[in-house]
Design an enzyme around this catalytic site. Structure first.
Site, PDB file in Angstrom:
ATOM      1  N   GLU A 103       1.261   4.667  -2.453  1.00  0.00           N
ATOM      2  CA  GLU A 103       1.064   6.017  -1.904  1.00  0.00           C
ATOM      3  C   GLU A 103       2.228   6.939  -2.236  1.00  0.00           C
ATOM      4  O   GLU A 103       2.024   8.094  -2.653  1.00  0.00           O
ATOM      5  CB  GLU A 103       0.896   5.940  -0.382  1.00  0.00           C
ATOM      6  CG  GLU A 103      -0.398   5.314   0.066  1.00  0.00           C
ATOM      7  CD  GLU A 103      -0.449   5.147   1.568  1.00  0.00           C
ATOM      8  OE1 GLU A 103      -1.564   5.109   2.112  1.00  0.00           O
ATOM      9  OE2 GLU A 103       0.614   5.057   2.222  1.00  0.00           O
ATOM     10  N   LEU A 104       3.429   6.455  -2.046  1.00  0.00           N
ATOM     11  CA  LEU A 104       4.597   7.300  -2.285  1.00  0.00           C
ATOM     12  C   LEU A 104       4.673   7.727  -3.742  1.00  0.00           C
ATOM     13  O   LEU A 104       5.036   8.864  -4.056  1.00  0.00           O
ATOM     14  CB  LEU A 104       5.862   6.559  -1.855  1.00  0.00           C
ATOM     15  CG  LEU A 104       6.043   6.454  -0.338  1.00  0.00           C
ATOM     16  CD1 LEU A 104       6.971   5.305   0.017  1.00  0.00           C
ATOM     17  CD2 LEU A 104       6.574   7.755   0.238  1.00  0.00           C
ATOM     18  N   VAL A 128       0.836  -1.199   0.000  1.00  0.00           N
ATOM     19  CA  VAL A 128       0.000   0.000   0.000  1.00  0.00           C
ATOM     20  C   VAL A 128       0.874   1.253   0.000  1.00  0.00           C
ATOM     21  O   VAL A 128       0.631   2.205  -0.753  1.00  0.00           O
ATOM     22  CB  VAL A 128      -0.969  -0.011   1.201  1.00  0.00           C
ATOM     23  CG1 VAL A 128      -1.711   1.325   1.318  1.00  0.00           C
ATOM     24  CG2 VAL A 128      -1.975  -1.152   1.063  1.00  0.00           C
ATOM     25  N   CYS A 129       1.900   1.255   0.820  1.00  0.00           N
ATOM     26  CA  CYS A 129       2.775   2.428   0.916  1.00  0.00           C
ATOM     27  C   CYS A 129       3.522   2.679  -0.391  1.00  0.00           C
ATOM     28  O   CYS A 129       3.778   3.828  -0.754  1.00  0.00           O
ATOM     29  CB  CYS A 129       3.761   2.262   2.065  1.00  0.00           C
ATOM     30  SG  CYS A 129       2.976   2.229   3.693  1.00  0.00           S
ATOM     31  N   THR A 130       3.865   1.616  -1.106  1.00  0.00           N
ATOM     32  CA  THR A 130       4.526   1.776  -2.395  1.00  0.00           C
ATOM     33  C   THR A 130       3.644   2.595  -3.342  1.00  0.00           C
ATOM     34  O   THR A 130       4.119   3.520  -4.021  1.00  0.00           O
ATOM     35  CB  THR A 130       4.845   0.397  -3.005  1.00  0.00           C
ATOM     36  OG1 THR A 130       5.759  -0.288  -2.149  1.00  0.00           O
ATOM     37  CG2 THR A 130       5.455   0.525  -4.394  1.00  0.00           C
TER      38      THR A 130
END
Length: 219
Positions: free
Chosen positions: A48-49, A44-46
């Protein structure tokens, strides 16, 4: 004690993907969006960034500096940046703080103060609460705090909407109603008397209730 809206954002020094920073010096005179991640190479963070990298120009034109943080060392962030580009097509174009000893996560109340271990010995699930967004004003005070679960990607269009509201309401004696967006009518603050409102808003307003006066968004 947990940080609250209106508190001064705690200062710190840290290594980032763009060199060592002192946080207050980095945001000096600007708005800032500070957002955190529990672990590098998480799915998920991948996404988002990469999304934030694509939107950087939208933050830039609002005078907002971006800075991310993850509970891993900077060296891991540098490797992660290639994955982010592969997946999203965007290169991370803002600093990412390394927080392998959890110091900043603890300082900002993102993780239990008694959490132990370093990045290498902790999983994303161990750091699951490190999923926060802080909007910080030029006065270095916290204006907005939100925390997301690991399973839910953040809506950065909503973060921009909040920035727009905060920047407008900081100077114009108005508040923004539910679901407001740029160009919509706004609410005259209840603390502004009708006499004062006549000077501030000479075009007039629509009174829905004595405490609820709608007016076109001031320029």
């Amino acid at each position: 004690m947990a940080l609250q809206i209106g508190d001064i954002a705690p200062d710190f020094e840290a290594d980032t993907t763009e060199g060592r920073i002192r946080f207050h010096d980095y945001i000096e005179g600007s708005w800032a969006v500070f957002f955190s991640h529990p672990k590098d190479f998480t799915p998920v963070c991948t996404t988002e960034l990469g999304s934030v990298a694509k939107m950087k120009h939208d933050f830039d034109k609002r005078g907002v500096k971006l800075i991310g943080i993850s509970v891993d060392p900077v060296e891991a962030h540098q490797r992660w940046k290639q994955d982010i580009k592969d997946v999203t097509g965007a290169s991370v174009n803002y600093p990412m703080i390394g927080d392998e000893d959890l110091a900043v996560a603890k300082l900002y109340g993102m993780i239990h103060p008694n959490a132990s271990g370093n990045a290498g010995s902790r999983t994303a699930a161990d750091n699951a609460t490190v999923r926060n967004v802080f909007i910080i004003g030029p006065d270095k005070k916290i204006k907005f705090i939100v925390a997301y679960p690991m399973s839910t990607g953040r809506n950065f269009n909503e973060i921009i909407r909040v920035v727009d509201s905060l920047q407008l309401t900081a100077t114009k004696s108005v508040a923004t109603p539910s679901d407001w967006k740029q160009g919509d009518d706004v609410i005259i603050l209840a603390s502004v008397s009708d006499d004062a409102a006549k000077e501030k808003f000479p075009g007039g307003w629509k009174t829905l209730k004595p405490y609820l006066r709608m007016v076109p968004q001031p320029k």
